[in-house]
Design a protein around this motif. Structure first.
Motif, PDB file in Angstrom:
ATOM      1  N   VAL A 452     -36.884 -80.129 -15.857  1.00 34.34           N
ATOM      2  CA  VAL A 452     -37.328 -79.627 -14.557  1.00 34.34           C
ATOM      3  C   VAL A 452     -37.690 -80.906 -13.608  1.00 34.34           C
ATOM      4  N   LEU A 453     -37.163 -81.032 -12.582  1.00 33.42           N
ATOM      5  CA  LEU A 453     -37.302 -82.018 -11.607  1.00 33.42           C
ATOM      6  C   LEU A 453     -38.011 -81.495 -10.426  1.00 33.42           C
ATOM      7  N   VAL A 454     -38.839 -82.471  -9.657  1.00 36.72           N
ATOM      8  CA  VAL A 454     -39.598 -81.789  -8.410  1.00 36.72           C
ATOM      9  C   VAL A 454     -39.763 -83.019  -7.534  1.00 36.72           C
ATOM     10  N   THR A 455     -39.371 -82.747  -6.220  1.00 34.16           N
ATOM     11  CA  THR A 455     -39.598 -83.851  -5.378  1.00 34.16           C
ATOM     12  C   THR A 455     -39.990 -83.242  -3.882  1.00 34.16           C
ATOM     13  N   GLU A 456     -40.499 -83.945  -3.137  1.00 31.39           N
ATOM     14  CA  GLU A 456     -40.941 -83.439  -1.678  1.00 31.39           C
ATOM     15  C   GLU A 456     -39.720 -82.812  -1.036  1.00 31.39           C
ATOM     16  N   ALA A 457     -40.009 -81.849   0.001  1.00 27.57           N
ATOM     17  CA  ALA A 457     -38.889 -81.484   0.644  1.00 27.57           C
ATOM     18  C   ALA A 457     -38.974 -81.952   1.975  1.00 27.57           C
ATOM     19  N   ASP A 458     -37.855 -82.947   2.223  1.00 23.02           N
ATOM     20  CA  ASP A 458     -37.859 -83.547   3.491  1.00 23.02           C
ATOM     21  C   ASP A 458     -36.421 -83.183   4.062  1.00 23.02           C
ATOM     22  N   ASP A 459     -35.936 -82.135   4.031  1.00 23.88           N
ATOM     23  CA  ASP A 459     -34.737 -81.630   4.514  1.00 23.88           C
ATOM     24  C   ASP A 459     -34.923 -80.320   5.299  1.00 23.88           C
ATOM     25  N   VAL A 460     -33.826 -79.956   6.045  1.00 21.85           N
ATOM     26  CA  VAL A 460     -33.861 -78.679   6.977  1.00 21.85           C
ATOM     27  C   VAL A 460     -33.569 -77.646   5.727  1.00 21.85           C
ATOM     28  N   GLY A 461     -34.081 -76.557   5.552  1.00 23.14           N
ATOM     29  CA  GLY A 461     -33.867 -75.597   4.812  1.00 23.14           C
ATOM     30  C   GLY A 461     -34.957 -74.830   3.978  1.00 23.14           C
ATOM     31  N   LYS A 462     -34.775 -74.129   3.281  1.00 23.38           N
ATOM     32  CA  LYS A 462     -35.792 -73.359   2.646  1.00 23.38           C
ATOM     33  C   LYS A 462     -36.574 -74.110   1.635  1.00 23.38           C
TER      34      LYS A 462
END
Length: 701
Positions: A452-462
């Motif tokens: 399982v990998l998690v990173t901050e969302a810095d893109d356009v989308g959901k």
């Protein structure tokens, strides 16, 4: 190709025996036999006589890269109608998918990935849209012997069946607009269509058979043998031409193996009944019927005239979809196209864009590279009109399509993940256990650790979604992670299972087989399937449900903010975000109203509040029609109401004129909204936000 096998092939195609050739050139049958078996070679003057006898030139005999024209010419063979009177009105496999270029890109690229030859190098896939008009279109129709095909198409088009209507639309488009769209799919560093024309092998699986997957590589995406049908489904004429460079010689050759296939419904032409499919090839002298067509080895000029020229001799196959169309493009068509002077239906510009988007959405992970790891896939799209490039070749870049998730996977490949997110740009990693049950009759389960990998969302989308994949790293499922604390920073998550978690990961082989068995033909989720029930047990799907639950739990733990930091930015966001003002006790029973139970929100790059809300729908309240309302939180006075620039349904509801309509029986529903920046009296970063559910009676839920 060696002289002996080449000569034997020419004699077979021309219907000549060894004795016949010997008589024509003044030699014995034994001498001809010695040449064919390789025990001897003819002299130069004898080769000249052989060329004359076969109706060819010396260059053809010396190079032996093409057949002579001594045999029957390439033509169409149509399968005769069934003797028992049975009728098929189309290929059932093609109905499993929509005629959608996004579906085509997913299925065709997956098949290319599964056939990757050199496992240390990426398979290269190129999509080329080519619109033909005028004289180029006329020349192409001549090359495919269109006059022979037209009576069959005209007969099929008169039938009041789905396939007949599609063909009629294809003919109408070609003749009324004098245009034909070709869509070519080329792959390189792939196996190619190897094997005999009829016996078990890649060629027969694609060209001759239905529901034959012929996938032997562990981690392969396909398993039903349905994906290839999307090639024919995307053609309004049901016509696909193929040119393959083989990784294993067939008949002593590897380059320019050509064949064509049409999928038509049952029809009557010339007083005879025809069953459905037809093949474009050279008549097979070994078949029971002299009309049966098989693949042939074409010369470079013929390949060029058929728009099937490959850029190198690297193994792989080129599929040319004739009369390509895109159902989704028609749905999205501009109603004012005529007034704008735009050619709208099946616009190659729109199809180009949708191909790029589909490749990026489904295969970003396969295209991701590491410091020491090559990608599994390279993909591009280009568009031509009458041979001239109108949209330059566009290489699909995973960093553009999915920047956050690409960063997460790249960190995993490079070994730079962390245990917990503490700084921007980091990628946190955890593992979850998939207990693979034993197949029916087995006794021992296998434990597989998925990543399982998690990173901050810095893109356009959901944001706040997890993407799940295995094997060749094609996206299988995308799902929202629920039960997140208010104030959770937007993130993106990835689950890598099977070989995607590492080629040598313990239990990867067993996990691959298990998850592959749990996928439907669309390969877009993991769950209960008939095959899973038969090969494992009726309750085996519960292992997948637990994997999903454990994945969501692991993600929540990775994104949870330490208590010491809750007084910082996350707590400030929590204070700025309110669920519908003060809560009051809710009545039970028929008078109960929907309530806003959970809210995720963040300020996006444009300064708008991006909101995802989960609504609890009590029993009997699914007929309510609440309206999500966004307001600025102010200390005194009326709260300014913000307009929505976007308000859409996500799950168990529809949005009609800003009002939520729940699915009957639903107990939870999810919507997503984005505020209109032009209605903000102050910048969002300086304000708090309150989201309420206004009822259909004008009150507040």
């Amino acid at each position: 190709m060696d002289f002996g096998p080449w000569l034997a092939r020419q004699l077979k195609q021309s219907g000549l025996s060894q004795a016949d050739l010997g008589e024509r050139i003044g030699m014995t049958r034994a001498a001809v036999s010695a040449w064919i078996t390789g025990r001897a070679t003819p002299r130069e003057e004898t080769i000249a006589k052989i060329a004359e006898a076969l109706g060819t030139d010396l260059g053809t005999i010396h190079t032996r890269t093409a057949d002579t024209l001594a045999g029957l010419p390439v033509s169409w063979y149509h399968r005769p109608g069934y003797a028992d009177g049975g009728r098929d009105f189309g290929n059932a496999a093609a109905f499993a998918f929509e005629a959608d270029v996004e579906v085509l890109a997913r299925e065709a690229t997956q098949n290319s990935l599964d056939e990757r030859l050199d496992r240390k190098q990426p398979v290269r896939v190129r999509y080329t849209l080519h619109e033909l008009t005028g004289e180029p279109l006329a020349r192409f129709r001549e090359e495919i012997r269109w006059d022979e095909l037209l009576p069959h198409y005209e007969s099929a088009a008169t039938q009041n069946q789905k396939v007949g209507r599609v063909i009629a639309a294809g003919l109408r488009d070609m003749y009324e607009r004098d245009r034909l769209v070709l869509l070519r799919v080329d792959d390189y560093n792939a196996s190619g269509l190897t094997g005999d024309d009829y016996e078990t092998g890649r060629f027969a699986a694609v060209v001759r058979r239905q529901l034959d997957s012929h996938k032997s590589v562990s981690g392969a995406g396909g398993s039903y043998g349905l994906g290839k049908a999307t090639l024919w489904a995307t053609s309004r004429l049901g016509l696909v031409l193929m040119n393959s460079t083989l990784s294993e010689p067939h008949e002593g050759r590897t380059e320019r193996r050509l064949i064509g296939r049409i999928d038509l419904p049952w029809r009557e032409v010339g007083g005879r009944a025809w069953a459905g499919p037809a093949w474009f090839g050279r008549p097979d002298p070994d078949a029971d019927s002299s009309d049966v067509a098989r693949s042939w080895w074409a010369d470079e000029e013929k390949v060029e005239r058929l728009h099937l020229t490959r850029e190198s001799d690297e193994p792989g196959t080129s599929f040319l979809i004739v009369g390509a169309h895109d159902v989704a493009s028609l749905v999205e068509a501009d109603p004012d196209a005529d007034s704008k002077g735009i050619e709208d239906d099946d616009s190659v510009h729109r199809m180009h864009k949708r191909l790029v988007q589909a490749l990026g959405r489904n295969f970003w992970a396969a295209m991701t590279v590491g410091e020491t790891r090559r990608p599994l896939l390279e993909a591009s799209v280009k568009t031509l009109r009458n041979g001239a490039e109108i949209i330059q070749e566009e290489r699909v870049d995973p960093r553009t399509a999915q920047p956050s998730r690409t960063r997460a996977l790249q960190a995993f490949l490079d070994g730079t993940t962390v245990d917990r997110l503490t700084e921007a740009g980091q990628v946190a990693m955890s593992t979850v256990t998939l207990n693979v049950p034993p197949p029916a009759g087995g006794k021992e389960k296998v434990e597989h650790r998925a990543v399982v990998l998690v990173t901050e969302a810095d893109d356009v989308g959901k944001p706040n979604h997890v993407v799940m994949m295995r094997g060749n790293r094609m996206t299988v499922r995308t799902a929202r992670v629920g039960d997140l604390p208010v104030g959770t920073n937007p993130f993106q998550a990835v689950l890598l299972a099977g070989h995607a978690a590492g080629e040598d990961a313990p239990g990867a082989v067993e996990a691959e087989v298990f998850l592959r068995t749990s996928e439907p033909p669309e390969h877009n989720k993991w769950g209960q399937t008939e095959e899973l029930r038969m090969l494992y047990s009726p309750s085996a799907y519960r292992r997948i449900a637990k994997l999903t639950t454990d994945t969501n739990k692991a993600v929540r733990e990775l994104v949870a903010l330490p208590k010491a930091k809750r007084s910082g930015g996350a707590e400030r966001l929590r204070k700025k975000l309110t669920l519908g003002g003060k809560r009051a006790p809710r009545p039970a029973g028929p008078t109960a109203l929907p309530t806003l139970e959970e809210l995720d929100a963040f300020v996006d790059a444009d300064g708008a509040w991006s909101v995802t809300g989960e609504v609890k729908v009590p029993a009997g309240a699914d007929s309510s029609r609440p309206s999500p309302v966004a307001k600025l939180d102010v200390r005194s006075g009326p709260r300014p109401v913000l307009a929505w620039s976007e308000l859409v349904a996500v799950h168990n509801c529809e949005v009609v004129d800003g009002v939520l309509h729940f699915v009957p029986g639903a107990r939870k529903a999810t919507f997503r909204g984005r505020t209109d920046v032009t209605t903000h009296p102050v910048r969002a970063v300086f304000t708090g936000l309150i989201v309420e559910l206004g009822t259909d009676k004008g009150g507040r839920a």
